[in-house]
Motif scaffolding. Structure first.
Motif, PDB file in Angstrom:
ATOM      1  N   MET A 108      29.784 -66.483-105.582  1.00 41.78           N
ATOM      2  CA  MET A 108      30.026 -66.690-104.052  1.00 41.78           C
ATOM      3  C   MET A 108      31.456 -66.086-103.623  1.00 41.78           C
ATOM      4  N   LYS A 109      31.483 -65.286-102.635  1.00 43.18           N
ATOM      5  CA  LYS A 109      32.834 -64.844-102.216  1.00 43.18           C
ATOM      6  C   LYS A 109      32.945 -65.415-100.782  1.00 43.18           C
ATOM      7  N   VAL A 156      30.865 -66.003 -95.884  1.00 43.29           N
ATOM      8  CA  VAL A 156      30.555 -66.400 -97.021  1.00 43.29           C
ATOM      9  C   VAL A 156      29.365 -65.442 -97.745  1.00 43.29           C
ATOM     10  N   ALA A 157      29.763 -64.795 -98.702  1.00 41.84           N
ATOM     11  CA  ALA A 157      28.734 -64.039 -99.124  1.00 41.84           C
ATOM     12  C   ALA A 157      28.333 -64.552-100.386  1.00 41.84           C
ATOM     13  N   VAL A 158      27.245 -65.187-100.363  1.00 44.88           N
ATOM     14  CA  VAL A 158      26.400 -65.735-101.488  1.00 44.88           C
ATOM     15  C   VAL A 158      25.457 -64.337-102.430  1.00 44.88           C
ATOM     16  N   ASN A 174      19.997 -63.119-105.781  1.00 46.20           N
ATOM     17  CA  ASN A 174      18.582 -61.981-105.733  1.00 46.20           C
ATOM     18  C   ASN A 174      17.643 -62.912-104.995  1.00 46.20           C
ATOM     19  N   GLY A 175      17.507 -62.354-103.674  1.00 44.25           N
ATOM     20  CA  GLY A 175      16.484 -63.044-102.542  1.00 44.25           C
ATOM     21  C   GLY A 175      17.414 -63.377-101.546  1.00 44.25           C
ATOM     22  N   PHE A 176      16.700 -64.272-100.821  1.00 44.34           N
ATOM     23  CA  PHE A 176      17.244 -64.842 -99.377  1.00 44.34           C
ATOM     24  C   PHE A 176      17.247 -66.177 -99.331  1.00 44.34           C
ATOM     25  N   LEU A 177      18.293 -66.857 -98.610  1.00 46.21           N
ATOM     26  CA  LEU A 177      18.680 -68.053 -98.356  1.00 46.21           C
ATOM     27  C   LEU A 177      17.891 -68.378 -97.001  1.00 46.21           C
ATOM     28  N   ASP A 178      17.094 -69.563 -97.115  1.00 40.89           N
ATOM     29  CA  ASP A 178      16.668 -70.149 -95.785  1.00 40.89           C
ATOM     30  C   ASP A 178      17.382 -70.826 -94.964  1.00 40.89           C
ATOM     31  N   ASN A 179      17.256 -70.735 -93.555  1.00 40.46           N
ATOM     32  CA  ASN A 179      18.144 -71.676 -92.725  1.00 40.46           C
ATOM     33  C   ASN A 179      18.906 -72.975 -92.892  1.00 40.46           C
ATOM     34  N   VAL A 226      27.315 -67.019 -93.111  1.00 41.28           N
ATOM     35  CA  VAL A 226      26.856 -66.702 -94.497  1.00 41.28           C
ATOM     36  C   VAL A 226      25.687 -65.744 -94.629  1.00 41.28           C
ATOM     37  N   LEU A 227      25.990 -64.873 -95.655  1.00 41.00           N
ATOM     38  CA  LEU A 227      25.385 -63.558 -95.721  1.00 41.00           C
ATOM     39  C   LEU A 227      24.714 -64.057 -97.049  1.00 41.00           C
ATOM     40  N   ASP A 228      23.439 -63.298 -97.064  1.00 42.31           N
ATOM     41  CA  ASP A 228      22.550 -63.323 -98.389  1.00 42.31           C
ATOM     42  C   ASP A 228      23.111 -62.192 -99.124  1.00 42.31           C
ATOM     43  N   GLY A 229      23.327 -62.377-100.415  1.00 40.79           N
ATOM     44  CA  GLY A 229      23.552 -61.047-101.097  1.00 40.79           C
ATOM     45  C   GLY A 229      25.047 -60.956-101.281  1.00 40.79           C
ATOM     46  N   ASP A 230      25.465 -59.768-101.589  1.00 39.93           N
ATOM     47  CA  ASP A 230      26.967 -59.688-101.891  1.00 39.93           C
ATOM     48  C   ASP A 230      27.460 -58.583-101.299  1.00 39.93           C
ATOM     49  N   PHE A 231      28.785 -58.621-101.000  1.00 37.75           N
ATOM     50  CA  PHE A 231      29.474 -57.325-100.139  1.00 37.75           C
ATOM     51  C   PHE A 231      30.816 -57.438-100.684  1.00 37.75           C
ATOM     52  N   GLU A 232      31.462 -56.104-100.264  1.00 42.42           N
ATOM     53  CA  GLU A 232      32.946 -56.019-100.593  1.00 42.42           C
ATOM     54  C   GLU A 232      33.663 -55.910 -99.291  1.00 42.42           C
ATOM     55  N   PHE A 233      34.733 -56.616 -99.008  1.00 41.93           N
ATOM     56  CA  PHE A 233      35.713 -56.581 -97.750  1.00 41.93           C
ATOM     57  C   PHE A 233      36.653 -55.685 -98.181  1.00 41.93           C
ATOM     58  N   VAL A 234      36.634 -54.573 -97.188  1.00 44.50           N
ATOM     59  CA  VAL A 234      37.901 -53.788 -97.403  1.00 44.50           C
ATOM     60  C   VAL A 234      38.866 -53.940 -96.081  1.00 44.50           C
ATOM     61  N   LYS A 235      40.187 -54.046 -96.528  1.00 45.33           N
ATOM     62  CA  LYS A 235      41.241 -54.471 -95.569  1.00 45.33           C
ATOM     63  C   LYS A 235      41.727 -53.027 -95.007  1.00 45.33           C
ATOM     64  N   GLN A 236      41.651 -52.779 -93.683  1.00 44.26           N
ATOM     65  CA  GLN A 236      42.412 -51.570 -93.047  1.00 44.26           C
ATOM     66  C   GLN A 236      43.863 -51.889 -92.744  1.00 44.26           C
TER      67      GLN A 236
END
Length: 57
Positions: free
Chosen positions: A1-2, A14-16, A19-24, A45-55
């Motif tokens: 989790m990020k 919050v990026a969890v 694999n799969g989806f979180l329900d409500n 809250v996001l399902d899955g992962d992502f990268e945050f890029v600071k501008q």
């Protein structure tokens, strides 16, 4: 989790990384965990992962 805080919109992201989806219900449980810690900002809250890029400025 990020987790990332975006000050300009007072929101925690919050990026969890799962694999799969979180329900409500699961997403609400994560939001409630933040509230129990005294964090009353918006919590996205996001399902899955992502990268945050600071501008730059």
């Amino acid at each position: 989790m990020k987790t990332f805080y975006i000050e300009s919109i007072d929101t925690w992201v919050v990026a969890v990384g799962i694999n799969g989806f979180l329900d409500n219900e699961e997403k609400e449980a994560i939001r409630n965990a933040f509230k129990k810690q005294g964090i009353f900002s918006n919590v996205l809250v996001l399902d899955g992962d992502f990268e945050f890029v600071k501008q730059g400025d």
